[in-house]
Design an enzyme around this catalytic site. Structure first.
Site, mmCIF file in Angstrom:
data_model
loop_
_atom_site.group_PDB
_atom_site.id
_atom_site.type_symbol
_atom_site.label_atom_id
_atom_site.label_comp_id
_atom_site.label_asym_id
_atom_site.label_seq_id
_atom_site.Cartn_x
_atom_site.Cartn_y
_atom_site.Cartn_z
ATOM 1 N N ASP A 175 0.799 -1.227 0.000
ATOM 2 C CA ASP A 175 0.000 0.000 0.000
ATOM 3 C C ASP A 175 0.831 1.277 0.000
ATOM 4 O OD1 ASP A 175 -2.346 -1.436 -0.073
ATOM 5 O OD2 ASP A 175 -2.571 -1.510 2.088
ATOM 6 N N TYR A 231 -10.215 -0.848 2.932
ATOM 7 C CA TYR A 231 -9.635 -0.769 4.275
ATOM 8 C C TYR A 231 -9.305 0.665 4.661
ATOM 9 C CZ TYR A 231 -8.579 -5.138 6.769
ATOM 10 O OH TYR A 231 -8.657 -6.271 7.550
#
Length: 641
Positions: A299, A383
Site C-alpha cells: 500500500d 480498508y
C-alpha cells in the site's frame, strides 16, 4: 509565470502549493512534456542530514522537489529533481523496467474501462446484472508472478462487486468468478477471466445510521474541554509540547513523517530520532483461489499512503482542542491538490502516569498521564488505516496503527465453507490475511553515532548461588554488522532491542539508550519461494539494521509495483556493513494476523497494533517526576487539597 513563493522557516518544511506549482511548471516547460505524461508524485527533496543538523535560523534555504513521472504513450518512467529557488531542472533520468505506483485517477478510469468493456458487460448479464452503474470494480495491483504476457506492461486487476443502490455497501455482494486485467497505459481491458457463475450473497451489509434499525439511546455526552486551550504550540510544522520538540512532514508515498525529535532534559535538547516513517506495508492473503491468490497489496509503494489520506473531521476522527494541517500534493497532471485537515494534532488523557500510597501516613501521590497525538488516516479501497504517533511525559514515543474499514470478500455457494477464511454472513466469505508494516527509524540517540544491543533473558542454573531456582538474568549482546542484525522476536527469552549511544554514559556509567517495546506481531505463512516472499523479503525478520544511506528509504525498494523481487532490505544487507557505533537506521517489522470472524462484518471494529520506544538509561530518573498533580473535580470539600 507569476507565483508568489511562500517563505519557509526550515529546510524540512513540506512543499506548499506555490512551490509545487513552480516545480511542475518548470519541468513541463524545460522538458516540453506532452499530455501523455502523468505526475505520479511530487514531494520535498530532503536536504542532506548534515545540512539539516547544521542549519541555523536565518540561514538561506535551497528548496528542491523530487518527482516521479510516467509517459503513458512511450511507457517509460522518469525521476526528476527541480530547484524551486532557481526554477531549473537539476536531474532528469529515465528509470528502465519499473512501474511507479498506481494513481487515484487511474483507479477511476480503470473502473470505467471495465464497466464499458463488451466482454465484461456480457459476463455481467450472464449473472443477471443489468444495471452496470451499480457495479464496483476495484483495481488491485497485479504483482509479479513470472507470467510472460504481463511482462513490461503496466497492469491492474479489477475485482468486482454489486451495489443495490448508490449508497449500499457493495462488498456484501462480490461478483466472484469474474475479474479483468487492464493495461493502465493504454486504458483497455487486455484479459477477462470468467469462471463458474456463483450466486450473489443474499444479505446486504449496511452499516450507516440508515441501515441500523435502532440506535442506542443510553449514551450520554462526553466532552473534551480545555478552557485555556492546548498545551502545545506550533511554528510551521514544528511542535513544542511539554519537553518535546517534534518536526513533522507529509509526502505522497509515506504519508506522515517525523523529523528531528528531541526531549528537553534540564535545559538540554537531547535528540532521539532524526527521521521516522512507514517505509512499506504489504497485505498478503491466504486463499489459493483465483483471484485472491494474487492479493499482495504494497500500500505504500504501489498506491501511496499519503495520496490516499482522508480529510479529517472535528468530533469524529479526533476529539478535544485540535489543530489541523493540510497536505499539499499534486494530481496526475501536476496541478496542486490539497487534502484539507489531513493531519490532526491534539492532547489526550491517558490514565495514571504514576502513583504511590504511603500506607503509614495515608498520603497519596498520583499523576495523570497526558499524551500528544499526531495522526492521519488513509483509505485504501475497502480498508482504513489510522497512523498515530504518541508522545508521553515520561519520554516514551509510541507508534500505533488502527485498522478498520471493510473486509475483502468473496462469494461462496450455499452450504459451502472455505478452509481459507470464515463466513461473515450467508454465502459471504472473508479470506484470512495478514498486514505487515515496516517502520524506518533513523535513530539519533544523543547523537548520530549509535549501536543496537539485543537483550535476552535466561534462567540461572540451580546451585549454591541460586538455592531456590528463582534467579534469571538479562544478557546483552551488541550487533556488529547487517547480517548479524537480521533478528526475530523470541517470547521464551523476552527478547528486546536497545538503541544506545556508546559514547554517552548516564550517571551510573551505562550507555544512554532507548529500547523497542514490541506490541502484537506475527510471522508470514507464505512459502519462502513464493512471489510474495521474493518481493516482500522485509517481512522475513522483525528487526533489520543498516548504516545510514539517504538512498535506502523503502524496505521493498523504490519501485515494488510489479517488481520481480529481491530489492530493498534483503539486497542491501548483503553488503554486511558495520552498524556498531555508526550512523544507523533501525527497521522494525510488525504483523497483524487476521483470521476473519462474523464480528468483523459489515464494518470492522478497530484493531490496534504498534510498538513503543522507551528510554533505558537515557534519563537519570523518572523524567515525569515534575508533572504537577491534577486538581480534583469531585470530592468532599473537607478532604480536597
Amino acid at each position: 509565470m507569476s507565483t508568489t513563493i511562500i517563505k519557509v522557516n526550515h529546510p524540512l518544511e513540506p512543499l506548499n502549493t506555490a512551490e509545487i506549482t513552480i516545480a511542475t511548471h518548470t519541468i513541463k516547460k524545460e522538458k516540453n512534456l506532452s499530455e501523455s505524461f502523468r505526475f505520479v508524485s511530487v514531494s520535498l527533496y530532503e536536504p542532506s542530514k548534515e545540512r539539516v543538523l547544521q542549519f541555523k535560523e536565518g540561514d538561506p534555504i535551497e528548496r528542491e522537489a523530487f518527482m516521479t513521472l510516467i509517459d503513458n504513450k512511450e511507457e517509460k518512467s522518469y525521476e526528476a529533481i527541480v530547484s524551486i529557488s532557481r526554477e531549473k531542472v537539476l536531474k532528469w533520468e529515465h528509470i528502465p523496467d519499473v512501474q511507479p505506483g498506481i494513481m487515484a485517477d487511474e483507479f477511476l478510469q480503470c473502473e470505467q474501462v471495465v464497466k464499458n468493456n463488451p466482454e465484461m458487460q456480457a459476463a455481467f448479464r450472464k449473472r443477471g446484472i443489468e444495471d452496470i452503474d451499480l457495479i464496483m470494480a476495484d483495481p488491485w495491483s497485479a504483482g509479479n508472478f513470472g507470467i510472460e504476457e504481463e511482462k513490461g506492461k503496466r497492469i491492474a486487476r479489477t475485482i468486482c462487486w454489486l451495489k443495490t443502490d448508490r449508497f449500499d455497501n457493495g462488498y456484501a455482494r462480490p461478483i466472484s468468478g469474474l475479474h479483468a486485467f487492464v493495461d493502465l497505459n493504454k486504458m483497455e481491458v487486455i484479459k477477462v477471466v470468467d469462471h463458474d457463475v456463483i450466486p450473489l450473497p443474499p444479505n446486504d451489509g449496511k452499516y450507516t445510521t440508515d441501515g441500523v434499525e435502532k440506535l442506542r439511546d443510553d449514551i450520554k455526552p462526553l466532552d473534551i474541554i480545555q478552557p485555556e486551550g492546548p498545551s502545545f504550540t506550533t511554528n510551521g510544522h514544528e511542535i513544542d509540547w511539554q519537553k518535546w520538540k517534534i518536526r513533522f512532514g507529509f509526502n505522497p508515498r509515506e504519508g506522515l513523517v517525523l523529523h528531528t525529535v528531541s526531549y528537553n532534559d534540564d535545559g538540554v535538547e537531547r535528540p532521539v530520532l532524526y527521521r521516522a516513517s512507514l517505509s512499506e506495508m504489504v497485505v498478503p492473503y491466504g486463499d489459493p483461489g483465483d483471484p485472491v491468490n494474487r492479493n499482495n497489496a504494497f500500500d505504500v509503494g504501489e498506491y501511496g499512503i499519503g495520496m490516499l489520506a482522508n480529510p479529517l473531521t472535528l468530533g469524529c476522527d479526533c476529539l478535544g482542542e485540535i489543530q489541523y494541517f493540510d497536505a499539499h500534493l499534486t494530481d496526475s497532471k501536476g496541478n496542486p491538490a490539497t487534502i484539507q485537515n489531513a493531519i490532526c494534532l491534539h492532547e489526550e488523557d491517558y490514565g495514571i502516569l504514576w502513583k504511590h500510597t504511603d500506607f503509614r501516613t495515608e498520603k497519596v501521590d498520583v499523576r495523570r498521564s497526558r499524551r500528544l497525538a499526531l495522526s492521519s488516516i488513509s483509505t485504501v479501497g475497502n480498508y482504513e488505516y489510522g497512523f498515530f504517533w504518541y508522545f508521553y511525559q515520561d519520554g516514551n514515543v509510541e507508534f500505533e496503527v488502527k485498522l478498520t474499514g471493510i473486509l475483502h470478500t468473496k462469494a461462496v455457494l450455499p452450504g459451502e465453507k472455505s478452509p481459507y477464511g470464515n463466513l461473515l454472513a450467508p454465502q459471504l466469505d472473508g479470506p484470512n490475511h495478514q498486514h505487515f508494516f515496516n517502520m524506518r527509524l533513523d535513530m539519533m540517540v544523543d547523537g548520530v553515532q549509535n549501536s543496537v544491543v539485543e537483550v535476552n533473558t535466561e534462567s540461572e542454573k540451580s546451585g549454591p548461588h541460586n538455592p531456590f531456582g528463582n534467579a534469571f538474568i538479562a544478557k546483552s549482546h551488541t550487533l556488529k554488522n547487517e547480517q548479524e542484525a537480521m533478528r526475530n522476536m523470541n517470547l521464551e527469552s523476552a527478547r528486546y532491542w536497545k538503541i544506545i549511544n556508546p559514547n554517552k554514559k548516564n550517571w551510573v556509567g551505562e550507555p544512554v539508550g532507548y529500547k523497542i517495546m514490541s506490541g502484537e506481531n506475527a510471522y508470514p505463512y507464505a512459502h519462502k519461494d513464493s512471489s510474495l516472499m521474493k518481493r516482500a523479503g522485509f517481512i522475513n525478520h522483525h528487526l533489520w539494521v543498516t548504516p545510514y544511506d539517504e538512498k535506502e528509504k523503502y524496505a521493498a525498494g523504490d519501485y515494488p509495483n510489479q517488481h520481480e523481487g529481491g530489492d530493498g532490505l534483503p539486497k542491501w544487507v548483503q553488503q554486511n556493513r558495520n552498524i556498531d557505533n555508526d550512523d544507523i537506521v533501525v527497521w522494525y517489522t510488525m504483523g497483524h494476523h487476521h483470521i476473519t470472524r462474523p464480528e468483523d462484518w459489515p464494518v470492522m471494529p478497530t484493531a490496534y497494533m504498534g510498538f513503543m520506544l522507551r528510554p533505558v538509561g537515557f534519563f537519570k530518573q523518572n523524567p515525569s517526576i515534575d508533572v504537577p498533580p491534577s486538581q480534583p473535580k469531585h470530592c468532599d470539600p473537607s478532604s480536597c487539597s
